[in-house]
Design an enzyme around this catalytic site. Sequence first.
Site, short mmCIF file in Angstrom:
data_model
loop_
_atom_site.label_atom_id
_atom_site.label_comp_id
_atom_site.label_asym_id
_atom_site.label_seq_id
_atom_site.Cartn_x
_atom_site.Cartn_y
_atom_site.Cartn_z
N LYS A 181 -8.12 3.57 3.14
CA LYS A 181 -7.44 2.23 3.68
C LYS A 181 -5.72 2.29 3.77
O LYS A 181 -5.28 2.38 2.82
CB LYS A 181 -7.67 1.10 2.57
CG LYS A 181 -7.87 -0.12 3.15
CD LYS A 181 -6.86 -0.95 3.83
CE LYS A 181 -5.92 -1.72 2.94
NZ LYS A 181 -4.79 -2.28 3.69
N GLU A 256 -0.31 4.95 -8.54
CA GLU A 256 0.82 5.48 -8.44
C GLU A 256 1.73 4.31 -7.73
O GLU A 256 1.59 3.85 -6.69
CB GLU A 256 1.15 6.57 -7.15
CG GLU A 256 -0.02 7.65 -7.44
CD GLU A 256 0.91 8.74 -8.54
OE1 GLU A 256 2.11 8.43 -8.80
OE2 GLU A 256 0.16 9.28 -9.28
N CYS A 291 9.62 4.73 -3.65
CA CYS A 291 8.93 4.30 -5.05
C CYS A 291 10.20 5.09 -5.90
O CYS A 291 10.26 4.45 -6.97
CB CYS A 291 7.61 4.74 -5.33
SG CYS A 291 7.50 6.39 -5.04
N GLU A 387 11.93 -4.30 -8.96
CA GLU A 387 12.10 -3.30 -7.58
C GLU A 387 12.48 -4.32 -6.40
O GLU A 387 11.38 -5.03 -5.72
CB GLU A 387 10.74 -2.54 -7.52
CG GLU A 387 10.89 -1.55 -6.56
CD GLU A 387 9.49 -0.95 -6.24
OE1 GLU A 387 8.27 -1.56 -6.06
OE2 GLU A 387 9.26 0.42 -6.16
P1 NAD Z 1 1.25 -3.07 -1.77
O1 NAD Z 1 0.67 -3.07 -3.18
O2 NAD Z 1 1.46 -4.58 -1.28
O3 NAD Z 1 -0.07 -2.52 -0.72
C1 NAD Z 1 -0.20 -1.23 -0.86
C2 NAD Z 1 -1.69 -1.14 -0.14
O4 NAD Z 1 -2.74 -2.10 -0.82
C3 NAD Z 1 -1.82 -1.64 1.19
O5 NAD Z 1 -2.66 -0.77 1.83
C4 NAD Z 1 -2.54 -2.93 0.88
O6 NAD Z 1 -3.25 -3.48 2.00
C5 NAD Z 1 -3.55 -2.76 -0.17
N1 NAD Z 1 -3.95 -4.02 -0.80
C6 NAD Z 1 -3.15 -5.02 -1.03
N2 NAD Z 1 -3.91 -6.00 -1.56
C7 NAD Z 1 -4.89 -5.42 -1.98
C8 NAD Z 1 -5.91 -5.55 -3.10
N3 NAD Z 1 -6.23 -6.70 -3.58
N4 NAD Z 1 -6.87 -4.69 -3.18
C9 NAD Z 1 -6.73 -3.42 -2.86
N5 NAD Z 1 -5.71 -3.12 -1.93
C10 NAD Z 1 -4.81 -4.04 -1.67
O7 NAD Z 1 2.41 -2.27 -1.77
P2 NAD Z 1 3.49 -1.93 -0.43
O8 NAD Z 1 4.20 -3.12 -0.43
O9 NAD Z 1 2.47 -1.58 0.75
O10 NAD Z 1 4.10 -0.78 -1.01
C11 NAD Z 1 5.37 -0.85 -1.73
C12 NAD Z 1 5.12 -0.53 -3.15
O11 NAD Z 1 4.45 0.93 -3.28
C13 NAD Z 1 6.27 -0.17 -3.97
O12 NAD Z 1 6.09 -0.98 -5.07
C14 NAD Z 1 6.28 1.32 -4.19
O13 NAD Z 1 7.05 1.72 -5.33
C15 NAD Z 1 5.12 1.57 -4.31
N6 NAD Z 1 4.75 3.11 -4.11
C16 NAD Z 1 4.61 3.77 -4.99
C17 NAD Z 1 4.51 5.24 -4.74
C18 NAD Z 1 4.16 6.23 -5.74
O14 NAD Z 1 3.99 7.64 -5.51
N7 NAD Z 1 4.27 5.78 -7.06
C19 NAD Z 1 4.74 5.97 -3.53
C20 NAD Z 1 4.93 4.91 -2.40
C21 NAD Z 1 5.01 3.52 -2.82
#
Ligand code: NAD
Length: 485
Positions: A181, A256, A291, A387
Amino acid sequence: MQTDQQAAIADQYGVLIGGTERDASSGETIDVFDPATGNQLTSVAAATEGDVNEAVDVAQDGFETWSGYTPAKRCRILNDVGRAIRDEKERLARIETLENGKPLSEARGQIERAARHFEYYGGLADKIEGESIPLDDDHVDYTIREPLGVTGHIVPWNVPAYLFARSVAPALAAGNAAVVKPAEETPIGALELSKALHENGVPEVAVNVVPGEGDPAGATLSGHPDIGTITFTGSTVTGRAVGKAAIDNLTEPHLELGGKSPLVVYEDGDLDVAVEETIKGIFSTNTGQVCSASSRVLVHDDVSDAYVDKLVAAVEELTIGPGVDDHDVGPLASASHMEKVAKYFDIGREEVGEPMTGGHVLDRDGYYVEPTVFADVPQDARILQEEVFGPVLTVSMFADEAEAIRRSNDVDYGLVAGVITTDMGKAHRFARDVDAGQIYVNEWFAGGNETPFGGFKDSGIGRENGTQAIHNYTQIKNVCLDISN
Ligand code: NAD
């Protein structure tokens, strides 16, 4: 609709299930925008609960087929995939820049890393070995590492191709079939990469993509009873929900999540290196939407003025503009994310006053903000604790090593941490005492596909990258034989 001949982005993308690309069962779509201009790039199907259920069903067939290939055959195919991605580097990098906004040279690096993931895990596909365990003269005991079946992968928008590859490659190497997804904002990379996988020998049923909203598409996948594991990369808030849904089915989650990572500059460190690594860690890499960004600097009192002067001068040299023109700093990934970052400008001003530089949304098309530095930030400030996920840096001062380490640890996150010092004793004490999954010494983002990556505390559960990731996608079976007669 904006067009780009080199990227060859289609006018519309669907769900990709069993190699067939089709509309969502509801017919609903999501518009995808170029953050550099605000123009629409394409639209993508918004997968429904039914679409996700179908993808998991099809992936179960995919698992039967793919896990039946010999490990050596999976190894050859994944290496072919790596080569194919590298052959298409320019086009895939352009897609990443157009859908996410990052500078083209950075996008090329991310596609290279995605290719490398398929090669690296292709190389491990025929080396997933068990152990023999000595017991006594009457028994022979050994373990087998078996794949889990269907693996779920939820990907954020900040590094779409690399983060797709980071978990899909080890899952496939171990013999699983995947349902992915991608994020609403950046679905194209996952769809294009999946087509490259299919064209190079991965069965179409073994990799399926369900673009769509977090709920229902992501929520259905993470709560699906027939997946063997879910790897979620994204925010800590969503990660908790995904983890809970998985645990309800006794499915193991790998999470992650976010970070608020400290870069500590000791008085003996090279200030030019400190400034260079700060710029890379929070401004010029993906506009701070990383991240593992170096989002808070702690600098020793003796060198803080010199560091801040050099840093502000360097930040003001950075060019800001479209990723396709390879500026130092690109746009933020979406209009809504730009609004979120702009709110932190207000919060920072209320908490500590005017920033040393930056602090404004740029008055032009696209989603641009200025690289921003807030100085002398107290430990309890929201801009230091939360963050922001953008080009916003806090700088705080410390008097001694104990204070540097205490303040490094005094946040909810624990993803990465870095130190600038020429004193290896200090570096090792920092590595020992700071609560983070990775420690960088004199180089931010040091390490690579081969080195374990993941977070302590609220930054997640589990590790990606390296040989360790194979464990995420296998389970151990122990076999014990009575050979006494
Ligand atoms: P997000 O949590 O809003 O979304 C991430 C994914 O989750 C998207 O595909 C989204 O559609 C999906 N999602 C949203 N609601 C959901 C639900 N209820 N159930 C299942 N999936 C759902 O995060 P974002 O804003 O897209 O990304 C930024 C975040 O990701 C930051 O906090 C960043 O630090 C983190 N990040 C972490 C890593 C790592 O390796 N630790 C790498 C990249 C980004």
